[in-house]
Motif scaffolding. Structure first.
Motif, PDB file in Angstrom:
ATOM      1  N   MET A  57       0.843  -1.191   0.000  1.00  0.00           N
ATOM      2  CA  MET A  57       0.000   0.000   0.000  1.00  0.00           C
ATOM      3  C   MET A  57       0.884   1.248   0.000  1.00  0.00           C
ATOM      4  SD  MET A  57      -3.168   0.902   2.549  1.00  0.00           S
ATOM      5  CE  MET A  57      -3.984  -0.639   2.127  1.00  0.00           C
ATOM      6  N   GLN A  58       0.638   2.168  -0.942  1.00  0.00           N
ATOM      7  CA  GLN A  58       1.456   3.357  -1.060  1.00  0.00           C
ATOM      8  C   GLN A  58       1.205   4.315   0.106  1.00  0.00           C
ATOM      9  OE1 GLN A  58       0.717   5.134  -4.863  1.00  0.00           O
ATOM     10  NE2 GLN A  58       1.685   3.483  -6.001  1.00  0.00           N
ATOM     11  N   GLN A  59       2.289   4.944   0.537  1.00  0.00           N
ATOM     12  CA  GLN A  59       2.157   5.888   1.644  1.00  0.00           C
ATOM     13  C   GLN A  59       2.943   7.163   1.345  1.00  0.00           C
ATOM     14  OE1 GLN A  59       5.569   5.049   5.020  1.00  0.00           O
ATOM     15  NE2 GLN A  59       3.634   3.971   5.271  1.00  0.00           N
ATOM     16  N   ASP A  60       2.453   8.270   1.896  1.00  0.00           N
ATOM     17  CA  ASP A  60       3.135   9.558   1.821  1.00  0.00           C
ATOM     18  C   ASP A  60       3.383  10.046   3.241  1.00  0.00           C
ATOM     19  OD1 ASP A  60       3.006  10.376  -1.166  1.00  0.00           O
ATOM     20  OD2 ASP A  60       0.974   9.729  -0.736  1.00  0.00           O
ATOM     21  N   ILE A  61       4.503  10.731   3.417  1.00  0.00           N
ATOM     22  CA  ILE A  61       4.841  11.304   4.721  1.00  0.00           C
ATOM     23  C   ILE A  61       4.826  12.820   4.586  1.00  0.00           C
ATOM     24  CG2 ILE A  61       6.584  11.486   6.529  1.00  0.00           C
ATOM     25  CD1 ILE A  61       7.545   8.718   5.809  1.00  0.00           C
ATOM     26  N   LEU A  62       4.022  13.482   5.417  1.00  0.00           N
ATOM     27  CA  LEU A  62       3.924  14.936   5.410  1.00  0.00           C
ATOM     28  C   LEU A  62       4.543  15.477   6.698  1.00  0.00           C
ATOM     29  CD1 LEU A  62       0.210  15.385   4.228  1.00  0.00           C
ATOM     30  CD2 LEU A  62       2.258  15.107   2.830  1.00  0.00           C
ATOM     31  N   ILE A  63       5.419  16.484   6.563  1.00  0.00           N
ATOM     32  CA  ILE A  63       6.099  17.065   7.717  1.00  0.00           C
ATOM     33  C   ILE A  63       5.746  18.543   7.812  1.00  0.00           C
ATOM     34  CG2 ILE A  63       8.304  17.462   8.868  1.00  0.00           C
ATOM     35  CD1 ILE A  63       9.479  15.217   7.140  1.00  0.00           C
ATOM     36  N   ASN A  64       5.119  18.924   8.907  1.00  0.00           N
ATOM     37  CA  ASN A  64       4.802  20.323   9.193  1.00  0.00           C
ATOM     38  C   ASN A  64       5.776  20.800  10.278  1.00  0.00           C
ATOM     39  OD1 ASN A  64       2.360  21.940  11.219  1.00  0.00           O
ATOM     40  ND2 ASN A  64       3.450  22.879   9.528  1.00  0.00           N
ATOM     41  N   TRP A  65       6.723  21.685   9.894  1.00  0.00           N
ATOM     42  CA  TRP A  65       7.771  22.106  10.830  1.00  0.00           C
ATOM     43  C   TRP A  65       7.588  23.562  11.231  1.00  0.00           C
ATOM     44  CZ3 TRP A  65      11.548  25.806  11.289  1.00  0.00           C
ATOM     45  CH2 TRP A  65      12.530  25.581  12.278  1.00  0.00           C
ATOM     46  N   SER A  66       7.817  23.842  12.503  1.00  0.00           N
ATOM     47  CA  SER A  66       7.896  25.208  13.011  1.00  0.00           C
ATOM     48  C   SER A  66       8.959  25.221  14.102  1.00  0.00           C
ATOM     49  CB  SER A  66       6.537  25.664  13.567  1.00  0.00           C
ATOM     50  OG  SER A  66       6.182  24.896  14.699  1.00  0.00           O
ATOM     51  N   PRO A  67       9.500  26.382  14.477  1.00  0.00           N
ATOM     52  CA  PRO A  67      10.564  26.406  15.487  1.00  0.00           C
ATOM     53  C   PRO A  67      10.153  25.761  16.812  1.00  0.00           C
ATOM     54  CG  PRO A  67      10.411  28.531  14.384  1.00  0.00           C
ATOM     55  CD  PRO A  67       9.238  27.731  13.931  1.00  0.00           C
ATOM     56  N   GLN A  68       8.852  25.781  17.109  1.00  0.00           N
ATOM     57  CA  GLN A  68       8.407  25.250  18.403  1.00  0.00           C
ATOM     58  C   GLN A  68       7.926  23.804  18.337  1.00  0.00           C
ATOM     59  OE1 GLN A  68       6.984  27.762  16.791  1.00  0.00           O
ATOM     60  NE2 GLN A  68       4.798  27.375  16.496  1.00  0.00           N
ATOM     61  N   GLU A  69       7.646  23.303  17.132  1.00  0.00           N
ATOM     62  CA  GLU A  69       7.007  21.987  17.063  1.00  0.00           C
ATOM     63  C   GLU A  69       7.232  21.343  15.692  1.00  0.00           C
ATOM     64  OE1 GLU A  69       2.750  20.674  18.743  1.00  0.00           O
ATOM     65  OE2 GLU A  69       2.592  21.833  16.888  1.00  0.00           O
ATOM     66  N   THR A  70       7.431  20.015  15.693  1.00  0.00           N
ATOM     67  CA  THR A  70       7.476  19.225  14.460  1.00  0.00           C
ATOM     68  C   THR A  70       6.316  18.247  14.483  1.00  0.00           C
ATOM     69  OG1 THR A  70       9.896  19.358  14.398  1.00  0.00           O
ATOM     70  CG2 THR A  70       8.860  17.663  13.044  1.00  0.00           C
ATOM     71  N   ARG A  71       5.516  18.237  13.402  1.00  0.00           N
ATOM     72  CA  ARG A  71       4.386  17.311  13.300  1.00  0.00           C
ATOM     73  C   ARG A  71       4.551  16.476  12.038  1.00  0.00           C
ATOM     74  NH1 ARG A  71      -1.184  20.275  13.881  1.00  0.00           N
ATOM     75  NH2 ARG A  71      -0.414  21.400  12.057  1.00  0.00           N
ATOM     76  N   VAL A  72       4.391  15.163  12.185  1.00  0.00           N
ATOM     77  CA  VAL A  72       4.571  14.243  11.061  1.00  0.00           C
ATOM     78  C   VAL A  72       3.318  13.394  10.928  1.00  0.00           C
ATOM     79  CG1 VAL A  72       5.931  12.323  10.136  1.00  0.00           C
ATOM     80  CG2 VAL A  72       7.068  14.167  11.393  1.00  0.00           C
ATOM     81  N   ALA A  73       2.798  13.300   9.711  1.00  0.00           N
ATOM     82  CA  ALA A  73       1.624  12.461   9.436  1.00  0.00           C
ATOM     83  C   ALA A  73       1.986  11.452   8.355  1.00  0.00           C
ATOM     84  CB  ALA A  73       0.439  13.319   8.988  1.00  0.00           C
ATOM     85  N   ILE A  74       1.624  10.195   8.584  1.00  0.00           N
ATOM     86  CA  ILE A  74       1.803   9.140   7.572  1.00  0.00           C
ATOM     87  C   ILE A  74       0.434   8.854   6.974  1.00  0.00           C
ATOM     88  CG2 ILE A  74       2.498   6.761   7.169  1.00  0.00           C
ATOM     89  CD1 ILE A  74       4.494   7.038   9.421  1.00  0.00           C
TER      90      ILE A  74
END
Length: 492
Positions: free
Chosen positions: A1-18
């Motif tokens: 199953m194909q997957q994409d990884i999205l990274i939302n970065w800011s100086p205070q927080e890193t958020r990663v969604a698969i």
């Protein structure tokens, strides 16, 4: 199953969604000021030994002392071998003593009121290998097919060598090292040994309570741990961190660099798949299923319960089929919610009761199949006599709810507050108690607007009756800043 990884970065927080097929499967959050400790190596000092619990508390420079069990002491494997041969295991009080410096590694972050969980068996993760510097075991990841394991182990053993020839040490081949060349493996071996040498030198130089080695940040662990063969793209919305990741990837994970992309869209990257909405849903109790059924997820300190309900689903030909289809859909949804919410520890699942044995077996098989997709270790049993499925999921860090939320100031985490009428009766009893001890001119009740409103309406007769009984006037004052359970009785 194909997957994409999205990274939302800011100086205070890193958020990663698969994301797989448009649906969010995993969420990872790391805050700059609250970075996780798992994988960090410290020079600790034994603060207290507890023979009755066969454990010790270790000071590693954190707010709370960390916990070390005898099973996590280096050399426990040889102790188990001794136990099998009839020799008793060595108790912890004969292995460590108060004030002793001890090199330890965090294997579980502090959770709630519990301190970090430690091990003195150090392991250092590299790009292709995991290094066990205190052991000589050479192994291969269990996820690699069995027909290749013996050849890979022999090849790795040849590269590792022995301590007599200047090599040695324990190594485990990771899944992404299956197709690596000898040169790549040798490079990773050299890097891990160099890291271990640096850790040992720091342990001789620094005082107890010092950090000797810090594991990678979430941003870097994306490339090391989260990328799989099915990963199509890794998109990040920060140009600066895109460059940092490219440099890190070229050195440690060259196979993942080609999938790295800088997101330049005008919409926030998490809006592409409504991930912020998914996070909000993952913090709620109720999870709606497409069929009309729903789940109720309740997380407590001891365990998590998941209740499956048919809700408005009446689409199947008969009631048994309706239940079966709801439970099948729930098996998918529950496994996904465990990953999304990062729920760990003991989990009890209450599927809807099924009469047919083949339905129960099919639901259980599907549930285990979905759990098999989890990168975190899970174990599940069958249906109990009460129709419940008991399972465990390894817990190494805080759940999503514990990371993003805090207990309600009004209910203190209980999930409910006393009714306004209950608070009214508490106030009446408190005034009567005060009247027996003091003799003020007047009593003034300061309470929330809802409680005051009830006193002026339905409970006015009881309030007037108490005023007549004690012979003192009782006045009311509404305070909007007060919670429903809060009140003050002022003696004037």
């Amino acid at each position: 199953m194909q997957q994409d990884i999205l990274i939302n970065w800011s100086p205070q927080e890193t958020r990663v969604a698969i994301v797989e097929s448009g649906a969010v499967q995993e969420l990872h959050v790391e805050r700059t000021l609250e970075r996780g400790l798992v994988g960090n190596v410290y020079l600790g000092k034994v603060a207290r030994v507890l023979p009755g619990m066969q454990s010790a508390f270790i000071d590693i420079g954190l707010e709370r002392a960390a916990f070390l069990h005898v099973a996590d002491l280096h050399g426990v494997r040889s102790q188990e071998d001794g136990a099998r041969s009839g020799q008793p295991p060595v108790p912890i009080e004969k292995q460590v003593f108060e004030g002793q410096p001890l090199m330890v590694q965090v294997i579980k972050d502090p959770i709630g009121t519990k301190g970090a969980r430690l091990s003195s068996q150090i392991s250092i993760a590299g790009r292709l290998l995991v290094f066990l510097p205190q052991d000589d075991h050479v192994g291969v990841s269990q996820k690699i097919p069995g027909d290749q394991r013996d050849a890979l182990r022999a090849r790795l053993q040849r590269l590792v060598g022995t301590r007599e020839t200047g090599g040695g040490g324990g190594f485990i081949l990771r899944t992404n090292g299956e197709d690596a060349s000898d040169a790549e493996l040798a490079e990773d071996i050299a890097y891990l040994r160099k890291t271990w040498t640096r850790i040992r030198e720091a342990a001789l130089r620094l005082p107890p309570g010092s950090l000797l080695h810090q594991d990678l940040s979430l941003l870097q662990r994306v490339l090391r741990d989260l990328v799989t063969e099915s990963t199509q793209t890794i998109r990040i919305d920060s140009r600066e961190q895109f460059g940092v990741l490219q440099a890190f990837g070229r050195e440690f994970t060259p196979q993942a660099v080609d999938r790295l992309q800088l997101y330049k869209g005008e919409r926030p990257i998490f809006d592409l798949f409504n991930i912020d909405e998914e996070i909000a849903r993952a913090l709620g109790r109720r999870v709606d299923l497409k069929s009309g059924g729903y789940l109720i997820v309740d997380q407590t300190e001891a365990l998590t319960t998941v209740d499956v309900n048919t809700g408005g689903y009446v689409g199947a030909r008969n009631f048994d089929d309706t239940i079966f289809k709801t439970n099948l859909e729930a098996a998918h949804a529950i496994a996904r919610q465990l990953r999304l919410r990062n729920l760990g520890g003991i989990i009890i699942v209450d599927f809807i009761d099924m009469q047919r044995e083949d339905h129960r077996e099919a639901v259980l098989a599907e549930f285990r199949k979905q759990l098999g997709r989890d990168r975190t270790k899970t174990m599940s049993g069958g249906f109990s006599q009460l129709g419940l499925v008991e399972m465990t999921r390894k817990r190494t860090r805080e759940s999503l709810a514990h990371m993003l939320c805090e207990p309600c100031a009004a209910c203190q985490g209980a999930g409910q507050v006393r009714t306004a009428r209950t608070v009214c009766y508490d106030i009446l009893r408190e005034i009567l108690r005060e009247a027996r001890q003091f003799n003020p001119r007047e009593y003034r009740v300061v309470a929330s607007p809802k409680v005051v409103e009830l006193f002026l309406d339905e409970e006015s007769q009881h309030l007037a009756g108490l005023s007549d009984f004690i012979g003192k006037p009782i006045s009311l004052q509404s305070e909007s800043a007060m919670g429903q359970e809060q009140y003050d009785i002022v003696l004037l």
